[in-house]
Design an enzyme around this catalytic site. Structure first.
Site, PDB file in Angstrom:
ATOM      1  NE  ARG A  62      -3.388  -2.169   2.928  1.00 14.00           N
ATOM      2  CZ  ARG A  62      -2.671  -3.236   3.267  1.00 14.00           C
ATOM      3  NH1 ARG A  62      -1.478  -3.380   2.838  1.00 14.00           N
ATOM      4  NH2 ARG A  62      -3.128  -4.173   4.026  1.00 14.00           N
ATOM      5  CD  GLU A  99       1.157  -9.563  16.419  1.00 13.72           C
ATOM      6  OE1 GLU A  99       0.453  -9.823  17.396  1.00 13.72           O
ATOM      7  OE2 GLU A  99       0.711  -9.157  15.343  1.00 13.72           O
TER       8      GLU A  99
END
Length: 179
Positions: A62, A99
């Protein structure tokens, strides 16, 4: 950050994606709304208009959409930062924290000349691992990272603060609490 409520309303929230407990902030609805897309790009560009920005670096994927539009508005070049193995020419690589684990991103070795002023752009800043890796990668090839810009900040996750601790000014257009 002065939030634009109409712009914020153009972001779709998808609960429990990609896993339970996550509120996914989807900017594809903002991108599909011509008025919101234009407004977001204008607001990202505003502080840098008229200044000397050489390149805008966008983080896959993006960040390519937003970064290309920002680069166009600033009459700057655009530089893609991609996942490992996606760029065809000689690259420089940087590992970054996810993560759960790590990944690697790359940039062409000749994408930026030493001392060029660069703005980093992506859609969202969460924990900041990817953006921090991108800043380190840009600096490794000689860029002066003038700022990092994002549409969305998830301040509870601390990513924007991680970048500020690296002496990178952070610009965001809106914030959402939680994950």
């Amino acid at each position: 950050m002065v939030e634009d409520e109409e712009l914020k309303a153009s972001v779709r929230t998808i609960p429990d994606y990609p896993k339970p407990g996550i509120m996914f902030r989807d900017i594809t609805t903002l991108l599909g709304n011509a008025r919101a897309f234009r407004r977001a790009v204008d607001q990202l560009v505003h502080p840098y208009a008229g200044g000397k920005i050489d390149k805008v670096a966008g983080i896959e994927a993006r960040g390519f959409i937003l970064g290309g539009a920002v680069a166009h508005q600033l009459s700057a070049g655009f530089v893609p930062i991609r996942k490992k193995g996606k760029l065809p020419h000689q690259t420089v690589r940087m590992a970054y924290a996810l993560e759960y684990g790590t990944d690697e991103m790359e940039i062409h070795v000749d994408a930026i000349r030493r001392g060029e002023k660069v703005i980093l752009v992506d859609d969202l800043i969460a924990t900041g691992g990817t953006a921090e890796g991108a800043v380190k990668l840009l600096r490794q090839i000689g860029a002066e990272v003038v700022a990092a810009c994002f549409i969305i900040d998830l301040p509870d996750l601390g990513g924007a603060d991680r970048l500020r601790a690296m002496d990178v000014p952070v610009r965001t257009l809106m914030a959402f609490g939680g994950h």
